[in-house]
Design an enzyme around this catalytic site. Structure first.
Site, mmCIF file in Angstrom:
data_model
loop_
_atom_site.group_PDB
_atom_site.id
_atom_site.type_symbol
_atom_site.label_atom_id
_atom_site.label_comp_id
_atom_site.label_asym_id
_atom_site.label_seq_id
_atom_site.Cartn_x
_atom_site.Cartn_y
_atom_site.Cartn_z
ATOM 1 N N VAL A 611 0.864 -1.144 -0.067
ATOM 2 C CA VAL A 611 -0.044 0.167 0.014
ATOM 3 C C VAL A 611 0.874 1.188 0.071
ATOM 4 C CG1 VAL A 611 -1.962 1.220 1.303
ATOM 5 C CG2 VAL A 611 -1.684 -1.404 1.117
ATOM 6 N N ASP A 680 -7.607 -2.535 -7.995
ATOM 7 C CA ASP A 680 -6.526 -2.333 -7.402
ATOM 8 C C ASP A 680 -6.630 -1.609 -6.053
ATOM 9 O OD1 ASP A 680 -3.536 -2.629 -7.606
ATOM 10 O OD2 ASP A 680 -3.592 -0.449 -7.596
ATOM 11 N N LYS A 684 -5.884 -2.625 -1.984
ATOM 12 C CA LYS A 684 -5.373 -2.042 -0.989
ATOM 13 C C LYS A 684 -6.223 -1.578 0.224
ATOM 14 C CE LYS A 684 -1.837 -0.200 -4.497
ATOM 15 N NZ LYS A 684 -1.639 1.275 -5.224
#
Length: 819
Positions: A611, A680, A684
């Site tokens: 992240v 995506d 995260k």
């Protein structure tokens, strides 16, 4: 006077024997009262035993072994002794070989090879080698004389491990030496009983012979010449960084020899210890090296310990039961039973509760030990007061040894911390009140890892090493990481005492392992030229088999297949550092399992770059939670691509134009829908939500897909051509935001146990309002940071920052291992 002893490798070839003779000659010129003990030529003892064994099995191949032995000794005579002096040694050797032939013929006929015959047979190895060496020295005009030790050293009738009668032996040696002049070349290893039968002093007995003669004659020094530079801090075959110990006390040397230091034969030290005679361990092939001096009181050293040794294969036995508690004499009965069966206890410990006694024996003694307990405690076992003996095989004893430990607090803590951090479980522990050694029993498979981990902690003070195994070295992040490590290598070693070794690398085509470390300047050549066909299962197997201390697995791939091996890697106590977020976004059960294994094995599982690339997001969040703060809300812009798009979607710009601009700059995936789908960002956000304790899976997250539904299933070319069809919708959203003095941001919000990913408008009071470029931003609102939230901002993507984040976690593991 001096006593010099030369082992099998020192007399293993003509070249080596010439070096040995040179040392003897030099010693004689320094001190005319020189006594020399030599072993059999290297390998001859084994050949003699093989010949006897073959003969006992009615295998006529034993005659070939005798021919090899004959050829070896006659060749040595021709190469070492001038022709005019060869008659006597050849006659002696031929007579010895005739006796060997007679003995083996008798073994063949009788179909048996008893210990008495074995002792007689193997004694000829020492007899022939010493006679040849004595003659070779004599031919150089020096007063050398062959001495058969069996005529002087008297033992009991245990033919293969004779116990020395020191009173008779010492008198024999002193009487002999009163009239002897010159250099005595004495057979090692052998003695005789009171009937004149040949006995041996056990394997390594030539050292013992030297000590017996040295003690009887009160020599000034006993020198043991071998093929290493003295006693080393650890076994160099397992610990490459092992170094010579300059001085040892007798007690330290006794402990090291008991626990497997191969340079010293355990009984050797005893006669020297009693007479306070210094022992020197020297290298025949580097005679200028000072070696190791063993004396009553050794020099002080910087380290609290002198050496680390091990007994490679032992069995751990546990004798336990309620019938032991408070009952006088149970230990005495146990030890008595073991003694009657001839079982030697090499390790012993007992808990203060008296519930159990734990001891170690050699594997070939296990059956005798079990029988001893079953016979001695038959009644107690039947009444279930005592349990049947519990046996654990495939164990190793590790011993950390040094007299200085008694004066230094915390040594035990360092030992067990080093083992624990490398995932090495300790089955049993013993430490005497003298604090001369700390002994631990571990699984045999971890022996080399334990020795290296302990050696680094106590002896390699200049630096500590980390062994990296990298998946994806040719990818953008992996290759950048290697470059960063190479650029910082000298600084880390010189300033931070960290040595990073790239031990293994694998890409989709090839893989290579190098236990000495891959050259970072030429890693691509090594991979391409020396690498084998890539096999991820084999790569993982190789890591497990190498079992290096301080190992770190780096996954710079984006492959789910690699993550499937994470559990196995962690179970092997190998830490993992990865920017690959797949493992952390699989099922909640998988997420928890990885952390459970990591905790159990003390192997780190680090993924800061999952992240925010190199931004300190996970570490900051962890620190907040560990310090007792409560997370109220997390708001995050987690996509550099979407950050760029909406930071530049202003004024007269159209949404499709900004997306295409981002693609041209390389911010988007080849198919921009991979970014615009929001998946995506959702992955995260899922990781962040799990980090704060929420239990959820990817499907539990509400995700706004920025791709128009009618364009989600078309091919990439069609999508790009029709991308403008959604401009009107986004233009309306932009204009509405402008009217309210707001801007659009694609953001994740984690609050009240829920996660939402959506395009939202924020005003100028919000930290996201002033975002620019492709930066990520994470805002933590907590109990402590309620009115003024904690903000982390910076590049959230890119090879340089991601590799730097991985690099930082590698260094943090190195510091964890070292401290």
């Amino acid at each position: 006077m001096k006593v010099l002893k030369f082992g099998g490798t020192s007399v293993g070839s003509t070249e080596n024997i010439l070096k040995t003779i040179a040392i003897i000659v030099a010693s004689y010129h320094e001190d005319a009262r020189t006594l020399v003990v030599c072993s059999a030529f290297s390998g001859i003892t084994d050949q003699l035993i093989k010949a006897g064994t073959l003969a006992a099995a009615k295998d006529e191949q034993y005659l070939l072994e005798i021919e090899k032995i004959k050829a070896r000794h006659l060749t040595a005579i021709d190469e070492l002794i001038p022709e005019k002096d060869r008659v006597a040694p050849k006659k002696e050797v031929e007579e010895a070989l005739n006796i060997i032939e007679d003995i083996t013929k008798g073994i063949f006929l009788l179909n048996e090879f008893p210990e008495r015959t074995q002792a007689q047979l193997v004694s000829f190895g020492e007899r022939m080698s010493n006679f040849i060496i004595a003659t070779a020295i004599k031919s150089r005009k020096l007063p050398a004389q062959y001495v058969n030790a069996s005529q002087l050293v008297k033992t009991n009738s245990h033919y293969l491990s004779g116990k020395v009668d020191f009173k008779t032996t010492n008198k024999n040696i002193r009487d002999f030496y009163q009239t002897f002049k010159g250099i005595a070349i004495v057979t090692g290893f052998i003695g005789s009983d009171d009937k004149g039968n040949v006995t041996t002093l056990g394997r390594g007995g030539s050292d013992y012979t030297a000590a017996i003669f040295g003690a009887a004659l009160k020599a000034d020094v006993i020198e043991i010449w071998t093929d290493v530079n003295g006693v080393l801090t650890a076994d160099p075959r397992r610990v490459e960084q092992a170094s010579t110990i300059p001085t040892l006390s007798y007690r330290e040397a006794m402990e090291l020899s008991h626990f497997g230091a191969k340079v010293i034969y355990p009984p050797t030290i005893q006669p020297a210890f009693i007479e306070r005679i210094p022992l020197k361990i020297k290298n025949t092939f580097q005679p200028e090296n000072p070696g190791t001096l063993i004396i009553e009181k050794a020099e002080k050293s910087d380290s609290p310990i002198k050496g680390i040794s091990s007994i490679s294969e032992v069995a751990l036995l546990r004798f336990e039961g309620s019938g032991l508690i408070g009952v006088v004499g149970m230990a005495s009965r146990l030890f008595g039973a073991m003694a009657r069966k001839g079982v030697n206890l090499i390790f012993l410990t007992q808990g203060s509760s008296e519930h159990s006694i734990c001891f170690g024996v050699m594997p070939n003694d296990v059956k005798h030990a079990v029988d001893a307990v079953e016979e001695e405690f038959e009644l107690e076992i039947n009444l279930k007061y005592i349990q049947p003996l519990i046996v654990e095989l495939e164990k190793t004893i590790i011993a950390v040894i040094g007299e200085n430990m008694a004066k230094v607090p915390g040594v035990s803590a360092k030992v067990f911390k080093a083992l624990g951090k490398n995932g090495i479980n300790v089955s049993a522990i013993a430490q005497g009140s003298s604090e001369l050694n700390i002994t631990a029993v571990i699984d045999k498979v971890n022996e080399a890892k334990a020795l290296n981990a302990l050696h680094e902690i106590f002896f390699e003070n200049d630096y500590h090493s980390i062994n990296l195994f990298l998946v994806g070295p040719t990818g953008l992040i992996g290759s950048t990481l290697i470059k960063q490590i190479k650029n910082q290598q000298d600084y880390l070693k010189n300033e931070k005492s960290i040595q990073i070794n790239l031990t293994g690398i694998i890409n989709s085509r090839k893989m290579v392992m190098n236990s000495n470390g891959i050259d970072l300047n030429h890693w691509e050549e090594e991979l391409n030229e020396k690498g084998s066909h890539a096999s991820l299962p084999q790569f993982i197997d190789d890591i497990a088999e190498m079992n290096f201390a301080n190992s770190v697995f780096i996954d710079c791939s984006a492959s789910k297949a690699v993550t499937e091996y994470y559990e196995r890697i962690l179970r092997k106590s190998v830490s993992i550092v990865t920017p690959n977020k797949i493992a952390n976004t699989l099922s909640q059960d998988k997420y928890l399992k990885l952390r459970e294994i990591s905790k159990k094995t003390n192997a780190k599982f680090l993924y800061e770059t999952n992240v925010g690339a190199g931004l300190p997001v996970i570490n900051t969040l962890t620190s907040l939670l560990q310090s007792g703060d409560k997370i109220l809300k997390i708001e995050a812009v987690l996509s550099g691509t979407l950050s760029f798009i909406f930071n530049n979607f202003k004024g007269d710009s159209k949404f499709s134009e900004v997306v295409l601009q981002a693609k041209e700059k390389g911010y988007t995936e080849p198919d921009p829908r991979d970014d615009l789908s929001g998946l995506d960002v959702a992955r995260k956000a899922l990781i962040l939500s799990r980090e704060i304790g929420l239990s959820m899976n990817l499907e539990d997250i509400q995700v706004e897909n920025l791709v128009s539904e009618h364009l989600q299933s078309v091919d990439v070319k069609t999508y790009l051509e029709r991308l403008h069809e959604g401009d009107g919708n986004y233009e309306a959203l932009k204009q509405n935001a402008v009217k309210e003095n707001k801007v659009l941001r694609y953001m994740a919000v984690i609050e009240d146990g829920k996660v939402e990913i959506a395009l939202k408008s924020v005003d100028s009071n919000h930290p996201f309002y002033n975002l620019s470029g492709s930066d990520n931003m994470i805002v933590f609102t907590t109990e402590r940071y309620k009115n003024n939230p904690l903000v982390i901002k910076g590049p959230g993507a890119g090879a340089e920052v991601t590799a730097a984040g991985v690099f930082a976690e590698i260094i943090s593991i190195g510091n964890y291992m070292a401290n």
